[in-house]
Design a protein around this motif. Structure first.
Motif, PDB file in Angstrom:
ATOM      1  N   UNK A  11       0.954  -0.995  -0.293  1.00  0.00           N
ATOM      2  CA  UNK A  11       0.250  -0.730  -0.052  1.00  0.00           C
ATOM      3  C   UNK A  11       0.938   1.264  -0.378  1.00  0.00           C
ATOM      4  N   UNK A  12       0.307   2.361   0.000  1.00  0.00           N
ATOM      5  CA  UNK A  12       1.386   3.787  -0.019  1.00  0.00           C
ATOM      6  C   UNK A  12       1.315   4.319   0.991  1.00  0.00           C
ATOM      7  N   UNK A  13       2.317   4.675   1.011  1.00  0.00           N
ATOM      8  CA  UNK A  13       2.882   5.312   2.450  1.00  0.00           C
ATOM      9  C   UNK A  13       2.301   5.862   3.389  1.00  0.00           C
ATOM     10  N   UNK A 117       2.346  13.758   6.105  1.00  0.00           N
ATOM     11  CA  UNK A 117       1.685  13.494   6.129  1.00  0.00           C
ATOM     12  C   UNK A 117       0.020  14.053   5.562  1.00  0.00           C
ATOM     13  N   UNK A 118       0.187  14.980   6.583  1.00  0.00           N
ATOM     14  CA  UNK A 118      -0.861  16.322   6.209  1.00  0.00           C
ATOM     15  C   UNK A 118      -0.959  17.047   4.993  1.00  0.00           C
ATOM     16  N   UNK A 119       1.061  17.196   4.797  1.00  0.00           N
ATOM     17  CA  UNK A 119       0.850  17.779   3.353  1.00  0.00           C
ATOM     18  C   UNK A 119       0.502  16.649   1.691  1.00  0.00           C
ATOM     19  N   UNK A 120       0.938  15.644   2.392  1.00  0.00           N
ATOM     20  CA  UNK A 120       0.357  14.490   1.276  1.00  0.00           C
ATOM     21  C   UNK A 120      -0.532  14.404   0.926  1.00  0.00           C
ATOM     22  N   UNK A 121      -2.140  14.447   2.123  1.00  0.00           N
ATOM     23  CA  UNK A 121      -3.492  14.143   2.375  1.00  0.00           C
ATOM     24  C   UNK A 121      -3.735  15.047   1.370  1.00  0.00           C
ATOM     25  N   UNK A 122      -3.729  16.619   1.825  1.00  0.00           N
ATOM     26  CA  UNK A 122      -3.815  17.708   1.285  1.00  0.00           C
ATOM     27  C   UNK A 122      -3.615  17.716  -0.165  1.00  0.00           C
ATOM     28  N   UNK A 126      -7.514  15.735  -0.078  1.00  0.00           N
ATOM     29  CA  UNK A 126      -8.084  15.389   0.879  1.00  0.00           C
ATOM     30  C   UNK A 126      -8.225  16.495   2.263  1.00  0.00           C
ATOM     31  N   UNK A 127      -8.327  16.437   3.283  1.00  0.00           N
ATOM     32  CA  UNK A 127      -8.935  17.178   4.291  1.00  0.00           C
ATOM     33  C   UNK A 127      -8.132  16.386   5.818  1.00  0.00           C
ATOM     34  N   UNK A 128      -7.669  17.242   6.390  1.00  0.00           N
ATOM     35  CA  UNK A 128      -6.264  16.709   7.687  1.00  0.00           C
ATOM     36  C   UNK A 128      -6.943  17.901   8.247  1.00  0.00           C
ATOM     37  N   UNK A 129      -7.168  17.347  10.010  1.00  0.00           N
ATOM     38  CA  UNK A 129      -6.964  18.002  10.889  1.00  0.00           C
ATOM     39  C   UNK A 129      -6.122  17.128  11.943  1.00  0.00           C
ATOM     40  N   UNK A 138      -1.549  13.221  16.580  1.00  0.00           N
ATOM     41  CA  UNK A 138      -2.473  13.045  15.926  1.00  0.00           C
ATOM     42  C   UNK A 138      -2.988  13.709  14.614  1.00  0.00           C
ATOM     43  N   UNK A 139      -3.412  12.727  13.368  1.00  0.00           N
ATOM     44  CA  UNK A 139      -3.639  13.588  12.469  1.00  0.00           C
ATOM     45  C   UNK A 139      -5.626  12.638  12.033  1.00  0.00           C
ATOM     46  N   UNK A 140      -6.225  13.298  12.013  1.00  0.00           N
ATOM     47  CA  UNK A 140      -7.942  13.443  11.438  1.00  0.00           C
ATOM     48  C   UNK A 140      -7.831  13.614   9.943  1.00  0.00           C
ATOM     49  N   UNK A 141      -7.931  11.904   9.180  1.00  0.00           N
ATOM     50  CA  UNK A 141      -7.994  12.861   7.965  1.00  0.00           C
ATOM     51  C   UNK A 141      -9.075  12.288   7.109  1.00  0.00           C
ATOM     52  N   UNK A 142      -9.663  12.990   6.441  1.00  0.00           N
ATOM     53  CA  UNK A 142     -10.652  12.109   4.982  1.00  0.00           C
ATOM     54  C   UNK A 142      -9.824  12.559   3.798  1.00  0.00           C
TER      55      UNK A 142
END
Length: 244
Positions: A11-13, A117-122, A126-129, A138-142
């Motif tokens: 899977x992806x990192x 991780x936050x930058x990659x999801x954005x 996606x969104x990250x809090x 921790x990060x809560x991501x969608x």
């Protein structure tokens, strides 16, 4: 207790989302740890020097974990090399993907990795809090995902990082463990009970610590004198294994 072992592709990192989509927000609790320092671990996960007795644990190389009733393990394997790159524990409708990496002895790297991780999801749309949870920040991501009918949905995930002595553990929670406190506590207990085996080898920070198939998944050794080719240890075999 019984456990179902499965093998999966790499899977992806950032952690590939699994499970059902949901929009519920998780409840955060008081943070532990300080920026740039090793994460306090009064309740685990443990370094092997703190829990040297591996009796009764599932030995996956760099990670050792307690078996639980109804627990299912999925091993992510790099197809080109046959290397095990991650372990996913599925239990009670939730999942947590686990990876351990080499890290500096006295300096935490979760702050830096969390930003990446936050930058990659954005970038993926996606969104990250950032929240304060049981293991600290921790990060809560969608994360954007493609639904079976071809539409774009969003999969919730929790990214947790734990800085230990010369190792870093990343845990990615999926399913109800992202947003339901009771489900979260069940999966967090899996992480609390983990034992990390860093090993004495010199490794660069962020190198993946070697994982391996548990003995229950390895085929029996064939005699070398019968002239047959050696068995492929990653060929699909029996999947139901009982651990006592």
């Amino acid at each position: 207790m019984s456990a179902l072992f499965r093998r999966g592709s790499r899977r992806e990192e950032a952690g590939e989302p699994v499970g059902q989509d949901a929009d519920q927000e998780p409840e955060a609790v008081e943070e532990t740890g300080a920026d740039g320092e090793l994460t306090p671990r009064p309740d685990g996960p443990w370094d092997v020097s703190e829990r040297p007795d591996a009796e009764g644990l599932v030995d996956l190389g760099a990670l050792r974990l307690h078996g639980r009733d109804g627990m299912e393990l999925r091993l992510e394997i790099e197809e080109s090399s046959g290397t095990v790159t991650a372990v996913t524990v599925q239990l009670a409708g939730s999942a947590v993907q686990l990876q351990a990496f080499a890290a500096p002895r006295s300096e935490g790297i979760w702050d830096e990795i969390r930003q990446e991780i936050s930058a990659g999801i954005t970038r993926q749309g996606g969104t990250v809090d950032e929240a304060r949870g049981t293991f600290g920040r921790e990060l809560i991501a969608r994360i954007p995902v493609r639904t079976p009918d071809g539409r774009t949905g969003h999969q919730p995930a929790r990214f947790v990082g734990i800085d230990g002595p010369r190792w870093f553990l990343r845990a990615v929670f999926h399913g109800p463990a992202v947003y339901e406190p009771e489900a979260a506590a069940t999966m967090e207990a899996v992480v609390h009970d983990l034992v990390v085996v860093r090993g004495p080898e010199a490794m660069a920070p962020r190198d993946l610590l070697p994982l391996r198939l548990p003995e229950a998944m390895l085929p029996p050794q064939e005699p070398e004198s019968d002239g047959r080719a050696p068995l492929d240890p990653f060929r699909r075999g029996p999947e139901i294994t009982e651990i006592r």
